[in-house]
Scaffold this motif. Structure first.
Motif, PDB file in Angstrom:
ATOM      1  N   HIS A 200       0.805  -1.221   0.000  1.00 13.76           N
ATOM      2  CA  HIS A 200       0.000   0.000   0.000  1.00 13.76           C
ATOM      3  C   HIS A 200       0.840   1.275   0.000  1.00 13.76           C
ATOM      4  CE1 HIS A 200      -3.083  -2.941   1.592  1.00 13.76           C
ATOM      5  NE2 HIS A 200      -3.631  -2.467   0.502  1.00 13.76           N
ATOM      6  N   PHE A 201       1.981   1.268   0.678  1.00 17.59           N
ATOM      7  CA  PHE A 201       2.789   2.492   0.681  1.00 17.59           C
ATOM      8  C   PHE A 201       3.371   2.761  -0.711  1.00 17.59           C
ATOM      9  CE2 PHE A 201       6.054  -0.668   1.813  1.00 17.59           C
ATOM     10  CZ  PHE A 201       7.065  -0.331   0.925  1.00 17.59           C
ATOM     11  N   MET A 202       3.566   1.716  -1.515  1.00 18.76           N
ATOM     12  CA  MET A 202       4.041   1.916  -2.884  1.00 18.76           C
ATOM     13  C   MET A 202       2.975   2.645  -3.701  1.00 18.76           C
ATOM     14  SD  MET A 202       7.158   0.540  -3.307  1.00 18.76           S
ATOM     15  CE  MET A 202       7.386  -0.099  -4.969  1.00 18.76           C
ATOM     16  N   LYS A 203       1.711   2.300  -3.476  1.00 20.77           N
ATOM     17  CA  LYS A 203       0.624   2.960  -4.185  1.00 20.77           C
ATOM     18  C   LYS A 203       0.519   4.437  -3.799  1.00 20.77           C
ATOM     19  CE  LYS A 203      -0.627  -0.584  -6.493  1.00 20.77           C
ATOM     20  NZ  LYS A 203      -0.451  -0.596  -7.973  1.00 20.77           N
ATOM     21  N   VAL A 204       0.696   4.715  -2.511  1.00 22.66           N
ATOM     22  CA  VAL A 204       0.651   6.104  -2.054  1.00 22.66           C
ATOM     23  C   VAL A 204       1.832   6.886  -2.624  1.00 22.66           C
ATOM     24  CG1 VAL A 204       0.719   7.599  -0.037  1.00 22.66           C
ATOM     25  CG2 VAL A 204      -0.587   5.479   0.043  1.00 22.66           C
ATOM     26  N   ALA A 205       3.008   6.256  -2.643  1.00 18.79           N
ATOM     27  CA  ALA A 205       4.201   6.917  -3.183  1.00 18.79           C
ATOM     28  C   ALA A 205       4.025   7.246  -4.659  1.00 18.79           C
ATOM     29  CB  ALA A 205       5.425   6.019  -2.978  1.00 18.79           C
ATOM     30  N   GLU A 206       3.482   6.317  -5.421  1.00 18.36           N
ATOM     31  CA  GLU A 206       3.262   6.579  -6.841  1.00 18.36           C
ATOM     32  C   GLU A 206       2.259   7.707  -7.053  1.00 18.36           C
ATOM     33  OE1 GLU A 206       2.203   2.919  -8.762  1.00 18.36           O
ATOM     34  OE2 GLU A 206       4.300   2.413  -9.166  1.00 18.36           O
ATOM     35  N   ALA A 207       1.238   7.729  -6.217  1.00 18.50           N
ATOM     36  CA  ALA A 207       0.240   8.795  -6.338  1.00 18.50           C
ATOM     37  C   ALA A 207       0.877  10.168  -6.115  1.00 18.50           C
ATOM     38  CB  ALA A 207      -0.894   8.569  -5.348  1.00 18.50           C
ATOM     39  N   SER A 208       1.835  10.247  -5.212  1.00 21.61           N
ATOM     40  CA  SER A 208       2.465  11.541  -4.913  1.00 21.61           C
ATOM     41  C   SER A 208       3.194  12.113  -6.122  1.00 21.61           C
ATOM     42  CB  SER A 208       3.434  11.399  -3.736  1.00 21.61           C
ATOM     43  OG  SER A 208       4.608  10.685  -4.115  1.00 21.61           O
ATOM     44  N   MET A 209       3.699  11.249  -6.996  1.00 20.72           N
ATOM     45  CA  MET A 209       4.458  11.702  -8.161  1.00 20.72           C
ATOM     46  C   MET A 209       3.568  12.311  -9.235  1.00 20.72           C
ATOM     47  SD  MET A 209       7.391   8.753  -8.609  1.00 20.72           S
ATOM     48  CE  MET A 209       6.271   7.362  -8.762  1.00 20.72           C
ATOM     49  N   GLN A 210       2.259  12.102  -9.126  1.00 22.10           N
ATOM     50  CA  GLN A 210       1.351  12.596 -10.163  1.00 22.10           C
ATOM     51  C   GLN A 210       1.258  14.119 -10.165  1.00 22.10           C
ATOM     52  OE1 GLN A 210       0.681  10.141 -12.246  1.00 22.10           O
ATOM     53  NE2 GLN A 210       1.759   8.957 -10.658  1.00 22.10           N
ATOM     54  N   LYS A 211       1.857  14.755  -9.181  1.00 22.31           N
ATOM     55  CA  LYS A 211       1.964  16.216  -9.184  1.00 22.31           C
ATOM     56  C   LYS A 211       2.594  16.714 -10.476  1.00 22.31           C
ATOM     57  CE  LYS A 211       4.417  19.930  -6.726  1.00 22.31           C
ATOM     58  NZ  LYS A 211       5.178  20.304  -5.505  1.00 22.31           N
ATOM     59  N   PHE A 212       3.534  15.944 -11.018  1.00 28.42           N
ATOM     60  CA  PHE A 212       4.272  16.375 -12.201  1.00 28.42           C
ATOM     61  C   PHE A 212       3.771  15.742 -13.497  1.00 28.42           C
ATOM     62  CE2 PHE A 212       7.449  16.914  -8.779  1.00 28.42           C
ATOM     63  CZ  PHE A 212       7.717  18.264  -8.947  1.00 28.42           C
ATOM     64  N   ASN A 213       2.790  14.870 -13.400  1.00 29.87           N
ATOM     65  CA  ASN A 213       2.322  14.147 -14.574  1.00 29.87           C
ATOM     66  C   ASN A 213       1.293  14.984 -15.327  1.00 29.87           C
ATOM     67  OD1 ASN A 213       1.638  12.273 -16.494  1.00 29.87           O
ATOM     68  ND2 ASN A 213       1.041  10.674 -15.043  1.00 29.87           N
ATOM     69  N   ASN A 214       1.605  15.342 -16.559  1.00 31.71           N
ATOM     70  CA  ASN A 214       0.671  16.148 -17.349  1.00 31.71           C
ATOM     71  C   ASN A 214      -0.557  15.351 -17.765  1.00 31.71           C
ATOM     72  OD1 ASN A 214       2.240  18.497 -17.283  1.00 31.71           O
ATOM     73  ND2 ASN A 214       3.520  17.762 -18.966  1.00 31.71           N
ATOM     74  N   LYS A 215      -0.432  14.028 -17.779  1.00 34.87           N
ATOM     75  CA  LYS A 215      -1.571  13.181 -18.094  1.00 34.87           C
ATOM     76  C   LYS A 215      -2.393  13.007 -16.816  1.00 34.87           C
ATOM     77  CE  LYS A 215      -2.801   8.568 -19.766  1.00 34.87           C
ATOM     78  NZ  LYS A 215      -2.285   7.215 -20.147  1.00 34.87           N
TER      79      LYS A 215
END
Length: 267
Positions: free
Chosen positions: A143-158
């Protein structure tokens, strides 16, 4: 300007609380885990990020039972996890090292412990990680991997973002939705819709029958309610999390209830 790996996943230390509640019929189970995650960006290595976990506590107490100790020892063999950042997802890079650590850990455990309880924990862990593909999937679904990946979406233009969430002890739920980053507030919000509701319903029914819970599904068209909310506040221009909360809830009337809340604070 393309953000650097250090911006997307900066070196940070986080404190996590992980609370899971499961109700099946009249039976209820609740677990509260807390631990520290250390994330270190590696600019000069063949991977981008190293993730370590320390100071695990169960219900705010250090592990003090044999079976929890054995379970945690197997889990500790996964760390550190080395990852590459690819399209704002984490790709595991040191799977061979992890496999060797698991084998070494398993040998050490078997030299000290034996019995049905130990065999049950061992079999459960190895059933989930017995092949390289299963092991990688097991780590990706933490679950912490899922939360970590979500945090990176700040920079995702998609903005369209698909993710999954392992619903213990049933199966894996799939979710789709858009992320909303508010630059002025430096926050990200994600509230997707479940994409495999019927599959999860089937998993719930199968699990209840398999384990012979006193729950019936004689009524047709029993509704399943599913909710997923993810909120992140950042400390600055990078994706370093100041605080975050993930709340996943799945409910089937009075027959099944699952809620998982993970909170993160920077240390």
């Amino acid at each position: 300007m393309i953000p650097s790996k250090a911006d997307i996943f900066p070196t940070s230390t986080y404190f996590l609380q992980d609370k899971c509640t499961v109700k099946i019929g009249r039976e209820e189970h609740e677990a509260l885990l807390s631990y520290t995650l250390y994330v270190e960006t590696k600019e000069d290595e063949d991977y981008d990020v190293s993730i370590s976990r320390t100071n695990l506590k169960v219900n705010n107490k250090k592990i003090d039972t044999k079976f929890l100790e054995i379970s945690n020892t197997y889990m500790e063999a996964l760390f550190p996890i080395h990852c590459k950042i690819e399209n704002y997802k984490l790709s595991i890079h040191n799977i061979n090292q992890i496999k060797k650590r698991i084998q070494k850990t398993d040998s050490e455990i078997r030299s000290v412990y034996s019995g049905e309880g130990t065999d049950h924990i061992r079999n459960h862990f190895f059933n989930a990680t017995e092949t390289e593909e299963k092991l990688m999937q097991f780590i990706r679904e933490l679950h912490f991997m899922k939360v970590a990946e979500a945090s990176m979406q700040k920079f995702n233009n998609k903005k369209q973002y698909d993710t999954s969430w392992k619903v213990l002890p049933i199966g894996t739920s799939q979710w789709k939705g858009e992320t909303f980053y508010e630059k002025e507030k430096n926050t990200l919000f994600f509230e997707p819709k479940i994409d495999n509701a019927q599959e999860i319903m089937n998993d719930v029914i199968r699990y209840i029958h398999q384990h012979e819970y006193a729950v019936d599904f004689e009524k047709e068209n029993v509704p399943l309610y599913a909710d997923f909310k993810h909120n992140i506040s950042y400390t600055g221009k990078t994706a370093r999390i100041e605080s975050a909360e993930t709340d996943v809830c799945i409910e089937v009337e009075d027959k099944f209830y699952y809620q998982h809340i993970i909170t993160i604070q920077t240390k």
